[in-house]
Motif scaffolding. Structure first.
Motif, mmCIF file in Angstrom:
data_model
loop_
_atom_site.group_PDB
_atom_site.id
_atom_site.type_symbol
_atom_site.label_atom_id
_atom_site.label_comp_id
_atom_site.label_asym_id
_atom_site.label_seq_id
_atom_site.Cartn_x
_atom_site.Cartn_y
_atom_site.Cartn_z
ATOM 1 N N SER A 1 -78.474 -85.259 -37.567
ATOM 2 C CA SER A 1 -79.685 -85.585 -36.823
ATOM 3 C C SER A 1 -80.587 -84.385 -36.572
ATOM 4 N N VAL A 2 -81.893 -84.654 -36.616
ATOM 5 C CA VAL A 2 -82.948 -83.691 -36.297
ATOM 6 C C VAL A 2 -83.887 -84.386 -35.325
ATOM 7 N N ARG A 3 -84.115 -83.766 -34.170
ATOM 8 C CA ARG A 3 -85.038 -84.392 -33.220
ATOM 9 C C ARG A 3 -86.443 -84.385 -33.796
ATOM 10 N N LEU A 4 -87.107 -85.527 -33.701
ATOM 11 C CA LEU A 4 -88.461 -85.669 -34.208
ATOM 12 C C LEU A 4 -89.471 -85.628 -33.078
ATOM 13 N N ALA B 1 -88.088 -80.687 -29.867
ATOM 14 C CA ALA B 1 -88.453 -80.996 -31.252
ATOM 15 C C ALA B 1 -89.113 -79.774 -31.868
ATOM 16 N N MET B 2 -88.697 -79.421 -33.068
ATOM 17 C CA MET B 2 -89.302 -78.304 -33.795
ATOM 18 C C MET B 2 -90.068 -78.844 -34.994
ATOM 19 N N LYS B 3 -90.740 -77.964 -35.683
ATOM 20 C CA LYS B 3 -91.569 -78.354 -36.820
ATOM 21 C C LYS B 3 -90.758 -79.158 -37.838
ATOM 22 N N HIS B 4 -91.324 -80.254 -38.293
ATOM 23 C CA HIS B 4 -90.659 -81.075 -39.316
ATOM 24 C C HIS B 4 -91.692 -81.796 -40.158
ATOM 25 N N GLY B 5 -91.227 -82.363 -41.253
ATOM 26 C CA GLY B 5 -92.110 -83.098 -42.143
ATOM 27 C C GLY B 5 -92.096 -84.582 -41.866
#
Length: 246
Positions: A57-60, A9-13
């Motif tokens: 999809s974006v891993r959270l 997981a990388m930086k996300h909002g």
């Protein structure tokens, strides 16, 4: 097939509602070549009843997944862009979700003709123009001539909501998920522009111009891109100049 560990997981909002039962999360993508860049990418979440469908999809993080679980149960993941999908295996493993993908290999790197050892995953279902996706009012729009293939998803609600992968982008400015090199490199290469046809996507996948121009024949007033800001109202006219100029 050569499976690989899940991407971290990388930086996300936070998860943000953009239309009724439609949400987005802005996260991060990173590449080491040709220069080490980090930039933003969006995941769209569609809720129908208690079922959730993830698009691009974006891993959270664990906190982000707690927010996601509060919305409902992840049942499906849809991969619209042949160069996306690195987080799909994570959601398949965590939720047992059904994965729907354009007819393009899940491969490491950005080669349009990947070697067999670079293929790390397979989807459950392949998207074609006739595919009935698990969203009641969804229409598949396939750009069949690009390599790898690309698709868009048109939702027949709110004047038409088009969800794109790499082909249509709307980076009005470099956001906080861009590193310094990305801000310079991607502005120079024409990525930072409202209502844009993805520069790298168009250059490397070589779609037939007529297929891309066919997007203007769709009825949509709004757009949710995988890269950039959501457009609420006037989306077709925003993208018309870039598409007609191809």
């Amino acid at each position: 097939m050569n499976p690989k560990p899940f991407a971290e997981a990388m930086k996300h909002g936070s998860i943000e509602q953009v239309f009724e039962n439609i949400y987005i999360v802005r996260g991060t993508a990173a590449f080491k070549k040709p220069v080490p860049v980090r930039f933003s990418r969006n995941m769209t979440v569609i809720r129908e009843g208690n079922d959730l469908t993830l698009i691009n999809s974006v891993r959270l993080s664990e906190q982000g997944l707690t927010e996601l679980d509060a919305l409902g149960q992840v049942k499906h993941v849809i991969r619209l862009a042949g160069f996306h999908g690195m987080d799909d295996p994570f959601y398949k493993d965590r939720y047992g979700a059904t994965l729907w993908s354009v007819d393009a290999p899940y491969a490491s790197g950005v080669s349009t003709d990947p070697a067999a050892e670079d293929i790390y995953f397979e989807a459950d279902m392949t998207i074609t123009p006739a595919t009935q996706l698990p969203i009641a009012d969804a229409q598949v729009v396939l750009i069949d001539s690009s390599k790898p293939k690309e698709a868009l998803l048109l939702l027949r609600r709110s004047g038409g909501i088009l969800i794109s992968g790499d082909c249509l982008q709307n980076w009005v400015k470099a956001d906080k998920y861009f590193n310094f090199l990305a801000k310079i490199f991607m502005k120079k290469k024409g990525f930072i522009r409202a209502g844009n046809v993805g520069p790298a996507w168009f250059k490397f996948t070589k779609p037939e111009v007529s297929e891309v121009k066919g997007i203007l024949g769709l009825e949509f007033d709004n757009l949710i891109p995988a890269h950039g800001d959501v457009v609420v109202g006037g989306a077709k006219e925003l993208f018309r100049p870039a598409i007609t100029a191809l």
